[in-house]
Design an enzyme around this catalytic site. Structure first.
Site, PDB file in Angstrom:
ATOM      1  N   ASP A 213       0.900  -1.160  -0.043  1.00  0.00           N
ATOM      2  CA  ASP A 213      -0.003  -0.142   0.016  1.00  0.00           C
ATOM      3  C   ASP A 213       0.981   1.264   0.021  1.00  0.00           C
ATOM      4  OD1 ASP A 213      -1.499   2.099   0.654  1.00  0.00           O
ATOM      5  OD2 ASP A 213      -2.477   1.263   2.394  1.00  0.00           O
ATOM      6  N   GLN A 216       0.765   6.305   0.893  1.00  0.00           N
ATOM      7  CA  GLN A 216       1.665   7.558   1.707  1.00  0.00           C
ATOM      8  C   GLN A 216       2.970   7.608   1.225  1.00  0.00           C
ATOM      9  OE1 GLN A 216       0.210   9.875   3.550  1.00  0.00           O
ATOM     10  NE2 GLN A 216      -1.827   9.105   3.910  1.00  0.00           N
ATOM     11  N   LYS A 239      -3.408  12.224  -3.352  1.00  0.00           N
ATOM     12  CA  LYS A 239      -2.382  12.374  -2.406  1.00  0.00           C
ATOM     13  C   LYS A 239      -1.105  12.888  -3.080  1.00  0.00           C
ATOM     14  CE  LYS A 239      -4.404   9.026   0.853  1.00  0.00           C
ATOM     15  NZ  LYS A 239      -4.814   9.687   1.757  1.00  0.00           N
ATOM     16  N   CYS A 379      -8.407   6.481  10.173  1.00  0.00           N
ATOM     17  CA  CYS A 379      -8.888   5.349   9.565  1.00  0.00           C
ATOM     18  C   CYS A 379      -7.774   4.288   9.874  1.00  0.00           C
ATOM     19  CB  CYS A 379      -8.972   5.534   7.977  1.00  0.00           C
ATOM     20  SG  CYS A 379     -10.119   6.586   7.492  1.00  0.00           S
TER      21      CYS A 379
HETATM   22  N1  PMP Z   1      -3.621   3.543   2.747  1.00  0.00           N
HETATM   23  C1  PMP Z   1      -3.099   4.589   3.257  1.00  0.00           C
HETATM   24  C2  PMP Z   1      -1.813   4.302   3.976  1.00  0.00           C
HETATM   25  C3  PMP Z   1      -3.824   5.784   3.250  1.00  0.00           C
HETATM   26  O1  PMP Z   1      -3.176   6.772   3.878  1.00  0.00           O
HETATM   27  C4  PMP Z   1      -4.906   5.889   2.788  1.00  0.00           C
HETATM   28  C5  PMP Z   1      -5.728   7.205   2.733  1.00  0.00           C
HETATM   29  N2  PMP Z   1      -5.916   7.909   4.097  1.00  0.00           N
HETATM   30  C6  PMP Z   1      -5.529   4.867   2.094  1.00  0.00           C
HETATM   31  C7  PMP Z   1      -4.773   3.918   1.979  1.00  0.00           C
HETATM   32  C8  PMP Z   1      -6.748   5.081   1.178  1.00  0.00           C
HETATM   33  O2  PMP Z   1      -6.610   5.969   0.407  1.00  0.00           O
HETATM   34  P1  PMP Z   1      -7.938   6.261  -0.452  1.00  0.00           P
HETATM   35  O3  PMP Z   1      -8.979   6.902   0.460  1.00  0.00           O
HETATM   36  O4  PMP Z   1      -7.323   7.625  -1.585  1.00  0.00           O
HETATM   37  O5  PMP Z   1      -8.278   5.253  -1.330  1.00  0.00           O
END
Ligand code: PMP
Length: 421
Positions: A213, A216, A239, A379
């Site tokens: 993932d 970030q 992002k 989250c």
């Molecule tokens: N993984 C990480 C580490 C994140 O920080 C985020 C968004 N805060 C996501 C996944 C999900 O990203 P998105 O909401 O753009 O799908």
């Protein structure tokens, strides 16, 4: 673009964030408090440079038609620009081929695509998936759903007191030979940079595929999937200075080729009869319906902007701001900083607590100073559970931040403490 020549005194790392702010129209907009906007919430979503906004406007104004369909100039032009953006994403992450880049809405959808398509085709009762307690919900809930559905087991790698992945625990969890290891490159809640090369190697030694993932990390540091050797990688455009509604999944070609489609309908087929359908080749097999055409073109412009700065420089800039902010916060009594001390293991994201003051109150006071930070569980509720806290305040940095922003952060912390004393 306003990049300071390297010969000038380095004030904020590799380039001047102050100068780059001119590229971002959001900083021209007055805040409700009438104060200068200090935007410390890139980890949630990043502001857009003029070049991205103009690329989006230009695509709608002069190059817009549906892609991959029309036998006319405008559609061919739109298709070329859309596919050009795919090539830019591939180059940006070191993918061997743009055919391995699937456009999706965001990192969440990228991870869900793997969970639905690869997961449901390859996981059986008794199999195991490993993720970590450090993850965003986007890299937890799809695996919870998948493993529950097929009767597999989901294991979580523990985190240490200072917010690193416990690599001994990773080795223990991998000893059970999971089929997949899903792990964040950088934690959005703590800022931790995980040692990816080591993690990918350990995962592969145990026989697991490794999904990264990169939501970030892709915006903030160089990524090279070919040298990392991972199997899947997920990112979000919004992002990394790009539009919302566009993200990418990268997957190794042979894996993508073997995977069944996720969503079905138009574009993802080459032939449909009343009896059934034949799938298009990758990546189109995974791109059902009209894609986010202009958003993809905007993401391409964001990549151009970042590449002009240089991702090594972006990382150096944020590392510098991190060190200064970490030190500033550390010098204020009553501040608890979370995550690793070591600037090599910490991205430009600082989660902190102020004794006796709820993060939502902190963010509200900060707002009155023109400072945008995030307060909450980010989250990543399992991270909050690990440290037995309901929430944190999070300041996150990007290319347009500078030492004035760090100073404003420090002053706002002290002002908040005085208000609640
Ligand atoms: N993984 C990480 C580490 C994140 O920080 C985020 C968004 N805060 C996501 C996944 C999900 O990203 P998105 O909401 O753009 O799908």
């Amino acid at each position: 673009m306003a990049i300071e020549p390297a010969a000038r005194p380095v004030t904020e790392g590799a380039f001047s964030g102050t100068a780059l702010r001119d590229d971002f129209p959001i900083f021209d907009t007055p805040t409700g408090s009438g104060m200068r906007l200090v935007y410390l919430d890139a980890a949630a979503s990043a502001p857009k440079p003029r070049s991205v906004i103009e690329a989006v406007s230009d695509a709608y104004s002069h190059h817009y038609a549906n892609v991959h369909r029309g036998i006319y100039e405008l559609s061919e032009d739109a298709t070329a620009r859309f596919e050009g953006a795919r090539r830019k994403v591939a180059r940006f992450i070191g993918a061997p081929s743009e055919r391995e880049i699937v456009f999706v809405r965001n990192a969440t959808e990228a991870i869900n695509l793997v969970a639905y398509s690869w997961g449901r085709a390859n996981l059986r009762a008794g199999d195991r998936v490993v993720t970590t307690q450090l993850e965003h919900h986007a890299n937890i809930v799809p695996w919870q759903q998948l493993t529950r559905e097929v009767g597999a087991t989901l294991d979580y790698v523990a985190i240490t007191d200072d917010g690193r992945l416990d690599l001994d625990d990773l080795r223990t969890k991998l000893a059970a030979h999971p089929k997949l290891l899903a792990v964040a490159h950088v934690s959005n809640a703590l800022g931790t940079i995980n040692p990816l090369s080591e993690i990918v190697e350990l995962g592969h030694e145990a026989g697991a595929l490794v999904l990264i993932d990169a939501a970030q990390s892709a915006p903030h540091m160089p990524i090279d999937v070919a040298s990392l050797g991972c199997d899947f990688l997920a990112l979000s455009g919004h992002k990394m200075l790009g539009p919302s509604g566009i993200g990418a999944l990268w997957g190794r070609r042979e894996l993508l080729d073997a995977m069944p489609p996720f969503l079905t309908g138009g574009s993802m087929i080459i032939r449909v009869t009343l009896e059934g359908a034949e799938w298009n080749e990758v990546p189109y097999k995974f791109e059902a319906g009209t894609p986010a055409i202009v958003e993809a073109i905007g993401l391409g412009a964001a990549i151009d902007y970042l590449e002009e700065l240089g991702m090594e420089n972006v990382r150096a800039h944020e590392r510098y701001l991190f060190e200064r902010a970490w030190q500033t916060l550390g010098e204020i009594p009553g501040v608890r900083r979370l995550g690793p001390d070591d600037p090599d293991l910490h991205a430009g994201v600082i989660s902190f607590l102020l004794d006796g003051i709820h993060p939502h109150d902190i963010a509200t006071v900060f707002d009155s100073h023109g400072i945008a930070v995030r307060a909450g569980h980010h989250c990543a509720q399992p991270v909050m559970l690990r440290y037995d806290i309901p929430a944190t305040t999070r300041a996150s940095f990007y290319v347009y931040n500078d030492l004035d922003d760090i100073e404003a952060l420090g002053k706002a912390v002290v002002a908040t403490q005085m208000l609640f004393a």
